[in-house]
Enzyme design. Structure first.
Site, PDB file in Angstrom:
ATOM      1  N   GLY A  68       0.859  -1.176   0.000  1.00  9.08           N
ATOM      2  CA  GLY A  68       0.000   0.000   0.000  1.00  9.08           C
ATOM      3  C   GLY A  68       0.898   1.229   0.000  1.00  9.08           C
ATOM      4  O   GLY A  68       1.903   1.278   0.723  1.00  9.08           O
ATOM      5  N   ALA A  69       0.510   2.208  -0.828  1.00  6.04           N
ATOM      6  CA  ALA A  69       1.414   3.341  -1.081  1.00  6.04           C
ATOM      7  C   ALA A  69       1.886   4.069   0.187  1.00  6.04           C
ATOM      8  O   ALA A  69       3.102   4.228   0.395  1.00  6.04           O
ATOM      9  CB  ALA A  69       0.744   4.300  -2.068  1.00  6.04           C
ATOM     10  N   ASP A  98      -1.762   4.720  -6.287  1.00  3.02           N
ATOM     11  CA  ASP A  98      -0.323   4.574  -6.060  1.00  3.02           C
ATOM     12  C   ASP A  98       0.478   5.734  -6.623  1.00  3.02           C
ATOM     13  O   ASP A  98       1.579   6.025  -6.161  1.00  3.02           O
ATOM     14  CB  ASP A  98       0.177   3.250  -6.649  1.00  3.02           C
ATOM     15  CG  ASP A  98      -0.301   2.103  -5.782  1.00  3.02           C
ATOM     16  OD1 ASP A  98      -1.445   1.650  -5.993  1.00  3.02           O
ATOM     17  OD2 ASP A  98       0.429   1.698  -4.867  1.00  3.02           O
ATOM     18  N   ASN A 104      -3.321   2.535 -10.043  1.00  2.65           N
ATOM     19  CA  ASN A 104      -3.738   1.766  -8.858  1.00  2.65           C
ATOM     20  C   ASN A 104      -3.672   0.286  -9.234  1.00  2.65           C
ATOM     21  O   ASN A 104      -3.327  -0.065 -10.380  1.00  2.65           O
ATOM     22  CB  ASN A 104      -5.151   2.182  -8.416  1.00  2.65           C
ATOM     23  CG  ASN A 104      -5.516   1.622  -7.047  1.00  2.65           C
ATOM     24  OD1 ASN A 104      -4.748   1.755  -6.092  1.00  2.65           O
ATOM     25  ND2 ASN A 104      -6.662   0.969  -6.933  1.00  2.65           N
ATOM     26  N   LYS A 105      -3.999  -0.565  -8.302  1.00  7.46           N
ATOM     27  CA  LYS A 105      -3.893  -2.013  -8.492  1.00  7.46           C
ATOM     28  C   LYS A 105      -4.513  -2.466  -9.811  1.00  7.46           C
ATOM     29  O   LYS A 105      -5.569  -1.979 -10.210  1.00  7.46           O
ATOM     30  CB  LYS A 105      -4.578  -2.710  -7.309  1.00  7.46           C
ATOM     31  CG  LYS A 105      -4.599  -4.212  -7.328  1.00  7.46           C
ATOM     32  CD  LYS A 105      -3.249  -4.846  -7.493  1.00  7.46           C
ATOM     33  CE  LYS A 105      -2.232  -4.391  -6.465  1.00  7.46           C
ATOM     34  NZ  LYS A 105      -0.830  -4.757  -6.849  1.00  7.46           N
TER      35      LYS A 105
HETATM   36  O1  MRU Z   1       0.523  -4.106  -4.599  1.00  2.04           O
HETATM   37  P1  MRU Z   1      -0.090  -3.361  -3.447  1.00  2.04           P
HETATM   38  O2  MRU Z   1      -0.883  -4.254  -2.534  1.00  2.04           O
HETATM   39  O3  MRU Z   1       0.931  -2.526  -2.710  1.00  2.04           O
HETATM   40  O4  MRU Z   1      -1.113  -2.357  -4.127  1.00  2.04           O
HETATM   41  C1  MRU Z   1      -1.780  -1.436  -3.308  1.00  2.04           C
HETATM   42  C2  MRU Z   1      -2.800  -0.628  -4.033  1.00  2.04           C
HETATM   43  O5  MRU Z   1      -2.943  -0.692  -5.218  1.00  2.04           O
HETATM   44  C3  MRU Z   1      -3.586   0.346  -3.202  1.00  2.04           C
HETATM   45  O6  MRU Z   1      -4.851   0.541  -3.740  1.00  2.04           O
HETATM   46  C4  MRU Z   1      -2.848   1.701  -3.180  1.00  2.04           C
HETATM   47  O7  MRU Z   1      -1.519   1.531  -2.783  1.00  2.04           O
HETATM   48  C5  MRU Z   1      -3.504   2.675  -2.293  1.00  2.04           C
HETATM   49  S1  MRU Z   1      -3.194   2.323  -0.580  1.00  2.04           S
HETATM   50  C6  MRU Z   1      -3.890   3.517   0.384  1.00  2.04           C
END
Ligand code: MRU
Length: 360
Positions: free
Chosen positions: A56-57, A250, A260-261
């Site tokens: 998560g970012a 992200d 984002n994901k």
């Molecule tokens: O690969 P990850 O689990 O780090 O991906 C995280 C995401 O895509 C979240 O939606 C993003 O980081 C926002 S977290 C507040």
């Protein structure tokens, strides 16, 4: 609101003084096990980020900031110039752990700047003073995240109508931050105001952050989620069960394009097809104003092994090709609002982001 919202668990914290340990809730083990992972070296933090023990970012930015402090206790430099070299070296290595979430680079930059400024302004200070200053700086980044998450929740909660069905993807909650999260902070705050709604959680293949993490986290906050497979979203939307899509980010480019994901882009296209509002929630540290549009966002590509398996069980023959981009980019045109700690940005997003930048 009478009392501030707190996460019912700790995702990331520093234990001890100058030679302390970074402690992470090990997200590779959830939901089966709640286990904490101590990190004592820069390599421990890099490994934790790379393998998604912390993810998560905002959370990876905070972890990296403490990683700088760990680098200093590992090397134990004897002079301030040597300490500055250690900071630069640790920052360069931590920056190589994951490429997409800009919060990682933002937090490392805060730490590098803090080190340089402190050394310039305190010429008689010693290494211990600098180390104390940097530990305070990392704690400040963590505390600011807690405040930022609360503000995002407050600013966005009115976007959740009474009785709505909300679809979320991946995990943009307290597991992705030090505070109550970004997208999920909005839901927690709306619930704090006694609003009733149903949360649909995408499982989020290949690593199942929705099923493993968001579903677990919502339950910890007292919200019963409804889990769906990623390929069910269109059918739910068509059936009128989804009234808003709410995701984290992200990296957000200057024109509002948002990484984002993987799978978020598809949801945004579905949402616009079914005329359902699509919202992004993110701290301003997720904006990367150095890039004009999403085409410049570096997308992490992970091992195809993650696609070949489901929850560690092999589900496909190994002698085939696999493709595994971890993120995609949603064009600004399909985003109805970006909720930040400084307020809600409405289209046209390039103009709203430019105004935010001017305000500083
Ligand atoms: O690969 P990850 O689990 O780090 O991906 C995280 C995401 O895509 C979240 O939606 C993003 O980081 C926002 S977290 C507040």
């Amino acid at each position: 609101m009478t009392e501030p919202l707190h996460p019912p668990f700790r995702t990331i914290y520093w234990d001890g003084g100058l030679d302390g340990t970074l402690v992470l809730l090990d997200q590779r083990r959830l939901p089966a096990e709640v286990r904490f992972l101590p990190c004592r070296t820069v390599e421990d933090v890099m490994e934790a980020i790379r393998t998604l023990a912390v993810r998560g970012a905002p959370a990876i930015g905070i972890a990296a900031a403490f990683g700088i402090c760990l680098g200093l206790s590992q090397v134990n430099p004897v002079s301030v110039p040597q300490a500055l070299t250690t900071v630069e070296d640790s920052a360069a290595r931590l920056a190589a752990s994951r490429p997409t979430a800009v919060n990682l680079f933002w937090a490392l930059e805060q730490m590098r700047k803090a080190a340089l400024q402190f050394a310039q302004q305190n010429s008689s200070s010693n290494v211990q003073d600098l180390r104390r200053h940097l530990l305070n700086q990392a704690q400040t980044i963590l505390q600011q995240d807690i405040d930022t998450c609360r503000a995002i929740g407050q600013n966005g909660q009115s976007l959740i109508p009474e009785g709505a069905g909300i679809l979320t993807h991946c995990n943009a909650g307290a597991l992705a931050a030090a505070g109550i999260g970004t997208a999920l902070a909005i839901l927690y705050t709306a619930r704090h105001f006694s609003r009733q709604f149903r949360v649909y959680v995408d499982e989020t293949r290949p690593l199942l952050q929705g099923a493993r993490l968001t579903a677990w986290e919502l339950k910890q906050f007292g919200i019963q989620p409804t889990l769906i497979c990623d390929n069910m979203a269109a059918s739910l939307m068509k059936a009128g069960k989804i009234h808003a899509v709410l995701v984290g980010a992200d990296r957000i480019a200057a024109n509002g394009d948002t990484a984002n994901k993987i799978g978020t882009l598809g949801l945004s296209i579905l949402a616009s097809h079914f005329q359902i509002p699509f919202y992004v929630a993110a701290p301003t540290s997720t904006f990367d104003l150095s890039i004009p549009s999403g085409q410049f966002i570096p997308i992490e590509h992970r091992s195809p092994d993650e696609v070949f398996s489901f929850s560690k069980q092999q589900i496909a023959p190994r002698d085939i090709a696999g493709y595994n981009p971890a993120f995609d980019v949603t064009e600004a045109e399909r985003i109805c609002a970006i909720v930040t700690e400084k307020g809600v940005l409405h289209p046209p997003l390039p103009k709203a982001i430019e105004e935010l930048r001017k305000k500083g």
